[in-house]
Design an enzyme around this catalytic site. Structure first.
Site, PDB file in Angstrom:
ATOM      1  N   ASP A   1     -10.454   4.272  -1.129  1.00 34.32           N
ATOM      2  CA  ASP A   1     -11.081   3.215  -0.324  1.00 34.32           C
ATOM      3  C   ASP A   1     -12.600   3.163  -0.483  1.00 34.32           C
ATOM      4  OD1 ASP A   1      -8.513   3.035   0.527  1.00 34.32           O
ATOM      5  OD2 ASP A   1      -8.960   3.223   2.660  1.00 34.32           O
TER       6      ASP A   1
ATOM      7  N   ASP B   1       0.840  -1.203   0.000  1.00 32.00           N
ATOM      8  CA  ASP B   1       0.000   0.000   0.000  1.00 32.00           C
ATOM      9  C   ASP B   1       0.880   1.260   0.000  1.00 32.00           C
ATOM     10  OD1 ASP B   1      -2.033   1.783   0.409  1.00 32.00           O
ATOM     11  OD2 ASP B   1      -2.843   0.791   2.189  1.00 32.00           O
TER      12      ASP B   1
ATOM     13  N   GLY C   1      -5.043   3.497  -7.870  1.00 30.88           N
ATOM     14  CA  GLY C   1      -5.292   3.659  -9.302  1.00 30.88           C
ATOM     15  C   GLY C   1      -4.541   4.811  -9.957  1.00 30.88           C
TER      16      GLY C   1
HETATM   17  C1  GLA Z   1      -5.329   2.279   2.899  1.00 31.51           C
HETATM   18  C2  GLA Z   1      -5.862   1.170   2.003  1.00 31.51           C
HETATM   19  C3  GLA Z   1      -6.916   0.379   2.767  1.00 31.51           C
HETATM   20  C4  GLA Z   1      -6.300  -0.191   4.035  1.00 31.51           C
HETATM   21  C5  GLA Z   1      -5.703   0.926   4.889  1.00 31.51           C
HETATM   22  C6  GLA Z   1      -4.901   0.393   6.048  1.00 31.51           C
HETATM   23  O1  GLA Z   1      -6.319   3.226   3.188  1.00 31.51           O
HETATM   24  O2  GLA Z   1      -6.392   1.687   0.817  1.00 31.51           O
HETATM   25  O3  GLA Z   1      -7.427  -0.664   1.954  1.00 31.51           O
HETATM   26  O4  GLA Z   1      -5.312  -1.129   3.687  1.00 31.51           O
HETATM   27  O5  GLA Z   1      -4.823   1.741   4.115  1.00 31.51           O
HETATM   28  O6  GLA Z   1      -4.281   1.391   6.796  1.00 31.51           O
END
Ligand code: GLA
Length: 508
Positions: free
Chosen positions: A332, A270, A311
């Site tokens: 998200d 991430d 993305g």
């Molecule tokens: C980001 C990701 C989420 C999750 C959080 C965890 O927001 O997009 O899917 O993994 O981090 O902190």
């Protein structure tokens, strides 16, 4: 800056005099485990009430660009480096209460504004934050080998949507037990993925460890494997994860080896704080992801590689070249109709050309069963994700799940569409206001079709064969009613409830 001007005017009109000044350094500690993380707030109020300073968290630094204090109240606007070479501004407000300061943090992702209590560590005017070091730019890397995994979209469960920081060893074991027992595993869900907040600080050799919520990651992997399931984990190419935990920056190969030694089968990687160290261009981002792609391959263990960078920067163009098996296409998801339907219907078209066996667009994990949508809406969620050839990662508490939700998640006929070997992502083929028809060609020569109604009242939706790309009369099967609907010539019409779907398969 309208928010700021309005709040500043209110502040001038209504605040009571306070003997204390917010000038100084403040600290807030937060934790969901044994790992203390802290946010530092530095405020400097001049004689005219103008505020300078910063908010420093493990995963971001927010520099105050405009601020006003009056009495015991403070408002400010702060700015940070965001992704895509942009700056992001956030609005904060604070109230001084004795030696505590209550700061209303801006909303983040799906999290609403949060009030955090800070304790004073100094009353002196803090030194300004030094400028951030220059960002690292990397050259576009050579393509990393395909890892050969995920020939159909990965299926499993992920902890984040339901548990966030409350995930632990016990929850993961119980979820694995439930999946093995309740039909989820039988329906094809195999990955049990731990998202953010499992990490601890590194040891003296630089090895990443798990915090007290996960006393023995290897034993947990053994347990999950014993159930015939696989275990996934989470990190970031930056120094810290999105929740402020230790991440893989400059430890990529070492972390991949640790995951392999634990028996991990899947990594979600991430971007998060990587935007604090890396230049915001596609070549650099690709190189940062390629590093971990190489490291996973070099570890010798098969691990599905899931890219999560919302993305940005044409990830579809290069996701497969860093050995990625899936990549997020948006920010998200949250457990609301607006969020799910916007992500699913509006933000996916155009990305279908990047999906193929081994490499999938990821519109984010499922919210089915989390309670913020109706069963009708969750059926739409499932249908759309299956038509999109999306990874199916349940995000609810599978230990305690309503039969109607389990039925949605384990609909074998819908899952067969998602897992179709041809690997062709579906597209919208017709739109008439709130009514949409989506279709996807299947390996056996048939087509899966979704007749969707995004409107507020039930409506008749027609799928025209000419839009789907077929001709003549074909057998139709309803994939939610599990019933044959006879032969239909040229088109098929169904009554679709508000926010609902009728999903059919048109035979060859
Ligand atoms: C980001 C990701 C989420 C999750 C959080 C965890 O927001 O997009 O899917 O993994 O981090 O902190």
């Amino acid at each position: 800056m309208r928010w700021f001007r309005l709040c500043a005017a209110l502040l001038a009109a209504f605040t009571l005099a306070s003997a204390q000044s917010p000038t100084g350094k403040w600290i807030a500690k937060y934790s969901s485990d044994d790992e203390a993380r802290e946010i530092v707030l530095a405020l400097n109020v001049d004689s005219g009430g103008a505020v300078t300073g910063y908010v420093l968290a493990p995963q971001y630094e927010d520099r105050i660009v405009e601020g006003k204090a009056s009495g015991g109240q403070v408002i400010f606007v702060a700015e940070r480096d965001a992704n895509n070479n942009t700056k992001r501004r956030s609005n904060y407000s604070a109230v001084l209460e004795g030696d505590k300061l209550k700061l209303t943090m801006p909303p983040s992702g799906n999290r609403p504004p949060q009030v955090i209590e800070f304790t004073r560590t100094s009353a002196e005017a803090p030194a300004p934050l030094p400028p951030a070091p220059p960002k690292i730019a990397l050259a576009a890397p050579a393509a990393v080998r395909d890892n050969g995994l995920a020939r159909t979209p990965p299926m499993g469960w992920n902890s984040w949507n339901k548990f966030a920081g409350r995930v632990n060893d016990k929850v993961v074991r119980e979820i694995a037990d439930a999946m093995a027992r309740n039909g989820m595993k039988a329906a094809g869900y195999v990955y049990v993925n731990i998202d953010d907040t499992w990490e601890s600080a590194r040891d003296s050799q630089g090895n990443i460890g798990a915090n007290s919520k996960f006393p023995d990651m290897k034993a947990l992997a053994d347990y999950v494997h014993g159930k015939g399931l696989k275990l996934g984990i989470y990190s970031s190419p930056g120094p810290k994860t999105c929740a402020g935990y230790e991440a893989s920056y400059q430890h990529e190969a070492q972390d991949a080896k640790t995951y392999a030694a634990w028996g991990i089968d899947y990594l979600k990687y991430d971007w998060c704080s990587a935007s604090r160290v890396y230049a915001p261009d596609a070549a650099t981002m690709q190189a940062a992801y390629a590093k971990m792609g190489e490291a996973l391959l070099a570890s010798g263990r098969h691990m599905v590689y899931s890219l999560c960078q919302y993305g940005m920067l044409d990830v579809g163009e290069w996701g497969a070249k860093v050995s990625g098996n899936l990549w997020r296409t948006t920010g998200d998801i949250s457990d609301r109709w607006q969020s799910m339907s916007h992500i699913g219907f509006d933000l996916q078209p155009g990305r279908e050309k990047y999906a193929a066996p081994g490499h999938w667009n990821d519109p984010d994990m499922l919210e089915i069963g989390n309670g913020g949508m109706t069963d009708i809406e969750y059926r739409t969620h499932m249908s759309l994700w299956c038509l999109l050839a999306a990874p199916l990662l349940a995000g609810n508490d599978l230990r305690d799940v309503k039969p109607s939700i389990l039925e949605i998640l384990t609909n074998k006929e819908a899952i067969a569409v998602d897992q179709d070997k041809l690997g062709k992502q579906g597209v919208r083929v017709a739109k008439n206001g709130d009514l949409e028809v989506w279709a996807r060609p299947l390996a056996d020569g048939g087509h899966a079709v979704g007749l969707f109604n995004r409107g507020d009242a039930a409506a008749k939706v027609t799928a025209k064969w000419s839009d789907v790309g077929v001709q003549g009369a074909h057998k139709v099967r309803d994939l939610w009613a599990h019933a044959d609907r006879g032969k239909a010539k040229d088109e098929y019409t169904a009554e679709v409830p508000s926010h609902g779907v009728v999903m059919i398969k048109i035979a060859k």
